[in-house]
Design a protein around this motif. Structure first.
Motif: not given
Length: 264
Positions: A122-123, A78-79, A126, A75
């Protein structure tokens, strides 16, 4: 445009590069080790190499972020990667997914409330940060095509559906979603688009197309698949009317069950 792409060697990458080339765009692709990528020049680095990502994004006209980090800190990776590329790019397109909506009540659109299973919870944060910073978001359904996606990865073994298998899956062919990524380059800042194809097959129909006909409990699916079983058990229906109206996107592959049933 010159488009920088992450995930160019993954499941969606080759189709997206081909679609970009067909639309007249040049492509540079992030690679972790030196290799040839058809249709693209390469940039050596990983999602944690933020300086590499910023530099590549600053030298491109647009960025499409397809890659994912499957480590325990995915997470954050990616962020940070997304915001680094977005800050250096004029046009940034991020990858989301329909699972963040959880079970849908009827046919849902992009503005429906979200209730994600744990594996993709978590998406949501973000994606919110990306949209607030002016990025564009493409939210694919479960992608099929080429016998290499999550469906074959998790259902090509025992070929069992979960529970009664009556839950509906929003599917999209990888060449269709690749076309949506290309079109999203022309979308306004902060726009998001669901990308799902025609038809709403049930999990039981999908498993049947693959050659299976038996059931497994959700508890047993969790034991064999892990937390992704919760996502596969979702019952979801969506409309891609926004992508059609605003971007002219029309899926070309109408028969997911036929595609899945083809010999490997």
């Amino acid at each position: 445009m010159n488009v920088f792409i992450t995930g160019g060697t993954g499941y969606l990458g080759p189709a997206t590069i081909a679609a970009l080339n067909a639309a007249g765009h040049s492509v540079s692709a992030l690679v972790r080790t030196p290799r040839e990528v058809p249709g693209a020049t390469t940039v050596l680095g990983s999602l944690t190499d933020l300086d590499v990502l910023r530099s590549a994004a600053s030298h491109a006209d647009a960025v499409i972020h397809l890659a994912a980090d499957y480590g325990g800190d995915g997470a954050r990776v990616d962020r940070e990667a997304a915001l680094a590329m977005l800050s250096a790019s004029g046009v940034y397109v991020h990858t989301g997914g329909v699972w963040v909506y959880g079970d849908t009540d009827g046919i849902a659109d992009e503005d429906a409330p979200q209730n994600p299973p744990a594996i993709v919870a978590w998406r949501a944060e973000n994606e919110r940060l990306v949209l607030e910073a002016g990025g564009r978001l493409v939210m694919p359904g479960l992608v099929y095509g080429g016998h290499a996606g999550l469906i074959e990865q998790f259902f090509a073994g025992p070929l069992q559906y979960i529970g009664d298998g009556a839950n509906r899956w929003p599917l999209v062919h990888r060449e269709d979603i690749a076309d949506l990524y290309v079109r999203a380059l022309d979308a306004p800042a902060g726009a998001r688009y669901l990308g799902v194809g025609p038809g709403e097959p049930t999990l039981r129909e999908v498993v049947g197309a693959l050659g299976g006909s038996s059931s497994i409990s959700l508890e047993a699916a969790r034991a064999s698949m892990g937390p992704i079983a919760e996502a596969f058990a979702l019952d979801q229906r969506f409309t891609s009317a926004r992508a059609h109206t605003e971007l002219g996107w029309t899926p070309r592959f109408p028969d997911p069950l036929g595609e899945l049933a083809r010999p490997r």
